[in-house]
Motif scaffolding. Structure first.
Motif, short mmCIF file in Angstrom:
data_model
loop_
_atom_site.label_atom_id
_atom_site.label_comp_id
_atom_site.label_asym_id
_atom_site.label_seq_id
_atom_site.Cartn_x
_atom_site.Cartn_y
_atom_site.Cartn_z
N LYS A 1 -2.11 -14.15 -18.98
CA LYS A 1 -3.55 -14.72 -19.24
C LYS A 1 -3.71 -15.97 -19.12
O LYS A 1 -4.59 -16.82 -19.02
CB LYS A 1 -4.12 -14.24 -20.02
CG LYS A 1 -5.76 -12.73 -20.45
CD LYS A 1 -5.95 -11.91 -21.18
CE LYS A 1 -6.89 -13.24 -21.18
NZ LYS A 1 -8.45 -12.25 -20.91
N ARG B 1 -3.19 -16.86 -22.68
CA ARG B 1 -3.58 -17.08 -23.68
C ARG B 1 -3.47 -17.99 -24.97
O ARG B 1 -2.41 -16.72 -24.85
CB ARG B 1 -4.36 -15.57 -24.10
CG ARG B 1 -5.24 -15.08 -24.86
CD ARG B 1 -5.27 -14.34 -25.12
NE ARG B 1 -6.04 -13.14 -25.87
CZ ARG B 1 -7.30 -12.57 -26.35
NH1 ARG B 1 -8.04 -12.91 -25.19
NH2 ARG B 1 -8.01 -12.76 -27.22
N SER C 1 -9.84 -8.76 -22.40
CA SER C 1 -10.42 -9.26 -21.26
C SER C 1 -8.93 -9.08 -20.30
O SER C 1 -8.74 -10.19 -20.48
CB SER C 1 -11.67 -10.03 -20.95
OG SER C 1 -11.37 -11.73 -21.34
N ASN D 1 -9.17 -11.06 -17.35
CA ASN D 1 -9.16 -12.93 -16.55
C ASN D 1 -7.73 -13.77 -17.41
O ASN D 1 -7.10 -13.58 -18.61
CB ASN D 1 -11.20 -13.36 -17.21
CG ASN D 1 -10.79 -13.10 -18.48
OD1 ASN D 1 -11.13 -12.18 -19.37
ND2 ASN D 1 -10.83 -13.98 -19.13
N SER E 1 -15.22 -13.40 -18.46
CA SER E 1 -14.84 -11.57 -18.26
C SER E 1 -15.06 -10.79 -17.45
O SER E 1 -15.89 -10.96 -16.67
CB SER E 1 -15.02 -10.99 -19.20
OG SER E 1 -14.73 -11.26 -20.78
#
Ligand code: AMP
Ligand code: MG
Length: 371
Positions: A58, A60, A145, A147, A153
């Motif tokens: 991701k 993230r 999520s 994405n 999302s």
């Protein structure tokens, strides 16, 4: 990496398909799957190297904690250190469903899942595919999520494919998700329950069960000096590439302001879109009328963001809605996505108030009294 896509019947998922996905989870790899809120990207929550793959896929930040998904209330006792009494009625009423509860974590939960916090966020999803996947995997599944970090999302498998194809092992395509915004997050790890993120289970529903519920100021876009209970809250999520301008004020004034702004940006050669909850006769390059039913707005919100991006829209003008019920979650997402807010178009001086920390200083000082 080749991403395998399986179409699964959401009402009656084939066990053989779910078992293929569960095997991937057990082997430490990633599977995207639908929940009733948005699509998630799942890994074995008890395997730190599997969870690390989520952050890599991701992009993230590692201090943004993940939600751990369970299928059986018995799993709660393994994952948390203490189950406060206040949570019994909440669990009874809202699980399975779109509610995430923050508890003090047990030692078994790896730190990578919680971004280093001593608490863990847990949810029991209602979606059949999600539920069966957790059962068959035989382990709690950590899933944010599905994405790329910073994108809206995903509410369909196509959105997941657009963002994560080639980065994960499998996508279970169970059709569009119902609710369309992420789960409500409530922190029950301290004395007073605190709403950290509004979503499908409303504040009013929680107040009925819990009585007093504190609301984290960041939900209303307010800056707070206190340490975030949830580091993830500081990130500007849900943002499309187009710049969203949120226009607040009475209906007639908002409509007038929209037509003025459309003209203003068109004159600058920009592609302009309108995300409209009320009928509006102003012509733009792309108008998405998503109605004024709050549940319908929620389920179409992120999809609309992505559609504006597909059409290379530069600026999206969006209207505010009431913050009652799921409206609080919708306004929170719109506020987080917004590049600027035109606050109170009915006040004498109209200013662009910048609501996200990533905007430049030049933009912060921009006044639009000329509009
Ligand atoms: P996502 O799954 O991408 O929708 O993000 C999960 C969100 O859940 C995070 O951004 C946090 O806001 C929240 N969350 C996860 N774990 C915790 C925790 N231990 N304490 C507070 N909030 C959490
Ligand atoms: Mg997310």
């Amino acid at each position: 990496m080749q991403t395998k896509i399986l179409k699964v019947n959401p009402k009656n998922p084939k066990l053989s398909q779910i078992r293929q996905a569960a095997k991937i989870i057990r082997s430490g790899k990633l599977v995207a799957f639908p929940t009733e809120t948005v699509y998630g990207i799942g890994a074995n929550a008890l395997d730190p190297s599997a969870v690390k793959r989520i952050f890599v896929a991701k992009g993230r930040p590692s201090d943004n904690p993940l939600i751990v998904h369970i299928s059986d209330i018995a799993d709660l006792g393994i994952l948390v250190d203490h189950i406060p009494e206040s949570s019994f009625d909440v669990i009874d009423k809202f699980w399975p469903g779109p509610l995430t509860i923050v508890f003090k974590k047990s030692k078994i939960v790896p730190k990578i899942v919680t971004g280093g916090l001593d608490t863990v966020a847990i949810r029991m999803p209602k979606n059949k595919i999600a539920n069966m996947l957790i059962v068959e995997a035989g382990t709690p599944i950590a899933a944010p999520s599905a994405n790329i970090a910073g994108r809206p999302s995903p509410t369909t498998a196509k959105h997941v494919i657009d963002d994560l194809s080639g980065r994960i092992s499998m996508i279970l395509d169970g059709g569009p998700t119902k609710i369309g915004i992420e789960s409500t997050v409530i922190d029950l790890s301290r004395n007073t329950p605190m709403l950290l993120r509004p979503g499908g289970i409303t504040l009013e529903q929680l107040q009925k069960v819990l009585g007093k519920v504190a609301i984290h100021p960041i939900i209303y876009g307010k800056k707070t000096k206190s340490a975030h209970r949830s580091p993830g809250m500081k990130y500007r999520h849900y943002s499309p590439r187009a710049k969203i301008i949120l226009i607040q004020g009475t209906k007639s004034k908002v409509n007038k302001k929209i037509s003025q702004l459309v003209q203003y940006y068109k004159n600058q050669g920009l592609h302009i879109g309108i995300l409209s909850m009320e009928k509006n006769s102003t012509k733009s390059d792309m108008t998405r009328f998503i109605g004024n039913n709050p549940n319908r707005i929620a389920s179409n919100l992120f999809k609309s963001f992505r559609e504006f991006d597909d059409r290379k829209i530069d600026i999206v003008l969006a209207q505010e809605i009431s913050q009652k019920g799921i409206g609080l979650g919708i306004m929170n997402r719109l506020g987080k996505a917004a590049y600027k807010k035109v606050q109170r178009v009915d006040s004498p001086l109209v200013l662009f108030l910048v609501c996200c920390p990533t905007c430049s200083t030049a933009e912060k000082s921009l006044k639009i009294t000329h509009l």
